[in-house]
Motif scaffolding. Structure first.
Motif, PDB file in Angstrom:
ATOM      1  N   PHE A  27      19.205  82.188  32.870  1.00  0.00           N
ATOM      2  CA  PHE A  27      19.997  83.051  33.739  1.00  0.00           C
ATOM      3  C   PHE A  27      19.574  82.971  35.206  1.00  0.00           C
ATOM      4  O   PHE A  27      19.804  83.884  35.991  1.00  0.00           O
ATOM      5  CB  PHE A  27      19.939  84.511  33.266  1.00  0.00           C
ATOM      6  CG  PHE A  27      21.289  85.172  33.276  1.00  0.00           C
ATOM      7  CD1 PHE A  27      22.147  85.053  32.204  1.00  0.00           C
ATOM      8  CD2 PHE A  27      21.723  85.882  34.383  1.00  0.00           C
ATOM      9  CE1 PHE A  27      23.405  85.643  32.214  1.00  0.00           C
ATOM     10  CE2 PHE A  27      22.974  86.491  34.413  1.00  0.00           C
ATOM     11  CZ  PHE A  27      23.820  86.365  33.325  1.00  0.00           C
ATOM     12  N   ASP A  58      20.016  81.168  39.002  1.00  0.00           N
ATOM     13  CA  ASP A  58      21.109  80.554  39.743  1.00  0.00           C
ATOM     14  C   ASP A  58      20.502  79.525  40.684  1.00  0.00           C
ATOM     15  O   ASP A  58      19.303  79.223  40.598  1.00  0.00           O
ATOM     16  CB  ASP A  58      21.945  81.591  40.492  1.00  0.00           C
ATOM     17  CG  ASP A  58      21.152  82.369  41.539  1.00  0.00           C
ATOM     18  OD1 ASP A  58      19.968  82.033  41.788  1.00  0.00           O
ATOM     19  OD2 ASP A  58      21.710  83.311  42.123  1.00  0.00           O
ATOM     20  N   SER A 116      23.977  81.914  32.826  1.00  0.00           N
ATOM     21  CA  SER A 116      24.376  82.543  34.081  1.00  0.00           C
ATOM     22  C   SER A 116      25.724  82.001  34.551  1.00  0.00           C
ATOM     23  O   SER A 116      26.614  82.758  34.955  1.00  0.00           O
ATOM     24  CB  SER A 116      23.287  82.279  35.127  1.00  0.00           C
ATOM     25  OG  SER A 116      23.652  82.765  36.396  1.00  0.00           O
ATOM     26  N   THR A 118      28.876  83.104  32.397  1.00  0.00           N
ATOM     27  CA  THR A 118      29.234  84.515  32.532  1.00  0.00           C
ATOM     28  C   THR A 118      29.580  84.897  33.973  1.00  0.00           C
ATOM     29  O   THR A 118      29.734  86.079  34.281  1.00  0.00           O
ATOM     30  CB  THR A 118      28.090  85.414  32.027  1.00  0.00           C
ATOM     31  OG1 THR A 118      26.873  85.067  32.695  1.00  0.00           O
ATOM     32  CG2 THR A 118      27.923  85.274  30.523  1.00  0.00           C
ATOM     33  N   GLY A 119      29.681  83.905  34.840  1.00  0.00           N
ATOM     34  CA  GLY A 119      30.147  84.146  36.201  1.00  0.00           C
ATOM     35  C   GLY A 119      29.080  84.528  37.196  1.00  0.00           C
ATOM     36  O   GLY A 119      29.391  85.017  38.285  1.00  0.00           O
ATOM     37  N   HIS A 120      27.801  84.257  36.870  1.00  0.00           N
ATOM     38  CA  HIS A 120      26.702  84.647  37.755  1.00  0.00           C
ATOM     39  C   HIS A 120      25.937  83.454  38.307  1.00  0.00           C
ATOM     40  O   HIS A 120      24.877  83.642  38.931  1.00  0.00           O
ATOM     41  CB  HIS A 120      25.732  85.559  37.002  1.00  0.00           C
ATOM     42  CG  HIS A 120      26.339  86.852  36.565  1.00  0.00           C
ATOM     43  ND1 HIS A 120      26.620  87.883  37.431  1.00  0.00           N
ATOM     44  CD2 HIS A 120      26.744  87.274  35.337  1.00  0.00           C
ATOM     45  CE1 HIS A 120      27.152  88.894  36.763  1.00  0.00           C
ATOM     46  NE2 HIS A 120      27.243  88.553  35.484  1.00  0.00           N
ATOM     47  N   GLY A 121      26.427  82.247  38.089  1.00  0.00           N
ATOM     48  CA  GLY A 121      25.753  81.048  38.570  1.00  0.00           C
ATOM     49  C   GLY A 121      26.687  80.211  39.420  1.00  0.00           C
ATOM     50  O   GLY A 121      27.846  80.590  39.641  1.00  0.00           O
ATOM     51  N   ALA A 152      34.019  83.890  35.373  1.00  0.00           N
ATOM     52  CA  ALA A 152      33.368  83.809  34.066  1.00  0.00           C
ATOM     53  C   ALA A 152      34.217  83.004  33.087  1.00  0.00           C
ATOM     54  O   ALA A 152      35.441  83.139  33.036  1.00  0.00           O
ATOM     55  CB  ALA A 152      33.118  85.204  33.514  1.00  0.00           C
ATOM     56  N   PRO A 166      30.904  88.611  29.504  1.00  0.00           N
ATOM     57  CA  PRO A 166      29.506  88.933  29.179  1.00  0.00           C
ATOM     58  C   PRO A 166      29.362  89.885  28.009  1.00  0.00           C
ATOM     59  O   PRO A 166      28.380  89.800  27.257  1.00  0.00           O
ATOM     60  CB  PRO A 166      28.982  89.553  30.478  1.00  0.00           C
ATOM     61  CG  PRO A 166      29.848  88.971  31.554  1.00  0.00           C
ATOM     62  CD  PRO A 166      31.207  88.802  30.930  1.00  0.00           C
ATOM     63  N   ARG A 172      18.040  89.385  36.386  1.00  0.00           N
ATOM     64  CA  ARG A 172      19.397  88.958  36.731  1.00  0.00           C
ATOM     65  C   ARG A 172      20.367  89.068  35.560  1.00  0.00           C
ATOM     66  O   ARG A 172      21.583  88.987  35.745  1.00  0.00           O
ATOM     67  CB  ARG A 172      19.409  87.488  37.196  1.00  0.00           C
ATOM     68  CG  ARG A 172      18.681  87.217  38.490  1.00  0.00           C
ATOM     69  CD  ARG A 172      19.006  85.802  38.998  1.00  0.00           C
ATOM     70  NE  ARG A 172      20.371  85.759  39.519  1.00  0.00           N
ATOM     71  CZ  ARG A 172      21.387  85.143  38.945  1.00  0.00           C
ATOM     72  NH1 ARG A 172      21.232  84.522  37.784  1.00  0.00           N
ATOM     73  NH2 ARG A 172      22.593  85.156  39.493  1.00  0.00           N
ATOM     74  N   ASP A 188      23.017  89.938  33.049  1.00  0.00           N
ATOM     75  CA  ASP A 188      24.098  90.919  33.056  1.00  0.00           C
ATOM     76  C   ASP A 188      23.834  91.961  31.965  1.00  0.00           C
ATOM     77  O   ASP A 188      23.638  91.607  30.796  1.00  0.00           O
ATOM     78  CB  ASP A 188      25.426  90.193  32.800  1.00  0.00           C
ATOM     79  CG  ASP A 188      26.638  91.073  33.034  1.00  0.00           C
ATOM     80  OD1 ASP A 188      26.670  92.202  32.501  1.00  0.00           O
ATOM     81  OD2 ASP A 188      27.577  90.635  33.726  1.00  0.00           O
TER      82      ASP A 188
END
Length: 284
Positions: free
Chosen positions: A117, A119, A134, A137-140, A150, A154, A176, A178
């Motif tokens: 997770f 980035d 990451s 799920t739209g966080h990287g 995403a 998540p 970080r 989610d």
């Protein structure tokens, strides 16, 4: 349903590490015959650029994007044909390509020693395998997914078998994650009984699901031939108890398996053990 094996020889360090040769090693160890599986061929998933992209922080960003698109196309074709893919990496950076091919609302069962997770800013290595969960799920970095946003909700992700962070970078990564992701670390799995957890997840709901297994979820006492081994993992019987109900669930679309490092397996014994493990998990 028969499995269809697809090779995705990605090493997201860009250095040609042993993960890149894992699909070939598993074939030599008899994977297709042992599973009585169909041959889905190979996709061009190699990352041969070890430079870190200054914009995204990702090694070989364009190569990772191209490889993901190729994996997505092959998985989508197989799913459309009513087949069940077994995508054999390579490392975990194959996951965004897989998830691009999944129907909206799919569950993701993610079995790994690490949360993956980071980035592009927090990863010390810049490897796509540091940040695949990451990313999906739209966080990287979106370049690793090939699309914005995403790929998997998540709230539909189950992170299973990871170990607690002990160093500062790991604590940054853990912070970080989610909060909507459902987490059951290795120690908690052991307390709750891995077989019960796996069976409950397999029976929970009716959404299509994808199973991702990073082999470093197995304790290195049982499987040391991985790139980033972590102590205190699931022993092999515990992993089988957890994963077998998931791999046999009627709603399972397919599975990815990653992180056999053949650089650490000079005589092929661990490749053979991985084949035996997959037979135990996937054959009825």
């Amino acid at each position: 349903m028969r499995w269809t094996v697809v090779d995705a020889p990605m090493d997201s360090s860009g250095t040609g590490r042993g993960e890149q040769r894992a699909p070939e090693a598993l074939r030599r160890a008899g994977l297709l015959a042992a599973l009585d599986a169909d041959d889905g061929g190979a996709v061009d998933a190699r990352v041969e650029d070890a430079a870190r992209d200054p914009a995204s922080g990702l090694i070989g960003a364009e190569a990772v994007r191209r490889a993901g698109a190729a994996i997505a196309a092959r998985v989508a074709d197989l799913l459309a044909a009513g087949r069940r893919p077994l995508v054999v990496g390579g490392d975990c950076a194959i996951l965004p390509g897989v998830c691009r091919a999944l129907p909206a609302g799919s569950d993701l069962w993610f079995v790994d020693a690490h949360p993956d997770f980071y980035d592009g800013a927090t990863s010390e290595t810049g490897e796509g395998a540091d940040m695949d969960l990451s990313v999906v799920t739209g966080h990287g970095p979106a370049v690793a997914a090939g699309v914005e946003g995403a790929l998997v909700d998540p709230n539909r992700v189950h992170l299973l078998g990871h170990r607690p962070a002990v160093e500062e970078a790991g604590r940054v990564e853990a912070a970080r994650i989610d909060p909507r992701i459902h987490q059951v670390p290795a120690a908690e799995l052991r307390r709750r009984d891995p077989g019960r957890v796996g069976a409950a997840l397999a029976e929970e709901g009716s959404a299509p699901a994808w199973l991702h297994l990073d082999l470093d979820a197995v304790d290195p006492l049982d499987l040391p031939a991985v790139t980033y081994p972590e102590p205190d993992g699931l022993r092999r019987p515990e992993l089988v108890a957890l994963v077998a109900p998931l791999s046999r669930a009627d709603r399972l679309l397919g599975m990815s398996v990653t992180d056999l490092n053949v650089d650490r397996d000079p005589d092929g014994r661990h490749a053979r053990r991985v084949v035996e493990l997959l037979v135990e998990l996937l054959r009825p």
